[in-house]
Design a protein around this motif. Sequence first.
Motif, PDB file in Angstrom:
ATOM      1  N   SER A 163       0.832  -1.205   0.000  1.00 24.11           N
ATOM      2  CA  SER A 163       0.000   0.000   0.000  1.00 24.11           C
ATOM      3  C   SER A 163       0.866   1.255   0.000  1.00 24.11           C
ATOM      4  O   SER A 163       0.587   2.223  -0.714  1.00 24.11           O
ATOM      5  N   TRP A 164       1.935   1.229   0.803  1.00 24.62           N
ATOM      6  CA  TRP A 164       2.829   2.380   0.865  1.00 24.62           C
ATOM      7  C   TRP A 164       3.524   2.595  -0.486  1.00 24.62           C
ATOM      8  O   TRP A 164       3.628   3.723  -0.962  1.00 24.62           O
ATOM      9  N   GLN A 165       3.980   1.510  -1.102  1.00 24.88           N
ATOM     10  CA  GLN A 165       4.626   1.608  -2.412  1.00 24.88           C
ATOM     11  C   GLN A 165       3.657   2.141  -3.467  1.00 24.88           C
ATOM     12  O   GLN A 165       4.032   2.927  -4.331  1.00 24.88           O
ATOM     13  N   THR A 166       2.397   1.717  -3.376  1.00 20.02           N
ATOM     14  CA  THR A 166       1.378   2.198  -4.315  1.00 20.02           C
ATOM     15  C   THR A 166       1.162   3.695  -4.155  1.00 20.02           C
ATOM     16  O   THR A 166       1.086   4.430  -5.143  1.00 20.02           O
ATOM     17  N   ALA A 167       1.070   4.150  -2.910  1.00 24.63           N
ATOM     18  CA  ALA A 167       0.885   5.581  -2.649  1.00 24.63           C
ATOM     19  C   ALA A 167       2.093   6.380  -3.132  1.00 24.63           C
ATOM     20  O   ALA A 167       1.943   7.464  -3.716  1.00 24.63           O
ATOM     21  N   LEU A 168       3.280   5.841  -2.920  1.00 29.49           N
ATOM     22  CA  LEU A 168       4.496   6.514  -3.362  1.00 29.49           C
ATOM     23  C   LEU A 168       4.533   6.619  -4.886  1.00 29.49           C
ATOM     24  O   LEU A 168       4.847   7.681  -5.442  1.00 29.49           O
ATOM     25  N   SER A 214       1.980   6.593  -6.909  1.00 30.48           N
ATOM     26  CA  SER A 214       0.923   7.523  -7.306  1.00 30.48           C
ATOM     27  C   SER A 214       1.387   8.968  -7.144  1.00 30.48           C
ATOM     28  O   SER A 214       1.143   9.815  -8.006  1.00 30.48           O
ATOM     29  N   SER A 215       2.077   9.258  -6.050  1.00 30.62           N
ATOM     30  CA  SER A 215       2.605  10.609  -5.825  1.00 30.62           C
ATOM     31  C   SER A 215       3.636  10.974  -6.881  1.00 30.62           C
ATOM     32  O   SER A 215       3.670  12.112  -7.358  1.00 30.62           O
ATOM     33  N   GLU A 220       3.313  14.687 -13.696  1.00 29.15           N
ATOM     34  CA  GLU A 220       2.275  15.360 -14.486  1.00 29.15           C
ATOM     35  C   GLU A 220       2.277  16.865 -14.227  1.00 29.15           C
ATOM     36  O   GLU A 220       2.101  17.663 -15.146  1.00 29.15           O
ATOM     37  N   GLU A 221       2.501  17.261 -12.970  1.00 32.83           N
ATOM     38  CA  GLU A 221       2.567  18.685 -12.647  1.00 32.83           C
ATOM     39  C   GLU A 221       3.772  19.343 -13.304  1.00 32.83           C
ATOM     40  O   GLU A 221       3.679  20.463 -13.805  1.00 32.83           O
TER      41      GLU A 221
END
Length: 128
Positions: free
Chosen positions: A65-70, A72-73, A79-80
């Motif tokens: 889950s942590w790797q997924t959030a990382l 995604s960030s 993109e920004e």
Amino acid sequence: SSGGTGKAQRERQALHLEIVTGLDSWEGMRGKFVSQRSLLKGVTGIEQSKELAEESTLALIDDISWQTALASSAVSASEEVRSAVRASRTAANAKAAASSAAMIAQQACEAGNFVNMDEARAAQTRSS
């Protein structure tokens, strides 16, 4: 897939625990397969292994889950940055176009070939 692997491990451990508990429950056979003391140690060991496997599975889920959030960030940040680069290019092109138009107006004002005063004022306004 980790859920399926965890489920398979839990089922296998439950089967082992059931077999060992079943051996202990056979009347008339106690002590012939394994001593009661080693049987209790085996049951305890299997239960501890089961708890450890469940804790490991939960830790793995947290890590994923942590790797997924990382990840995604990181995607959001890239993109920004891409959007900022596009805006910068657009601004640079607009600045170049404005500078070119001002230079043309300045040259027209310096040439002084105007039909009337209004045309001269308009050229002067464009060049400033």
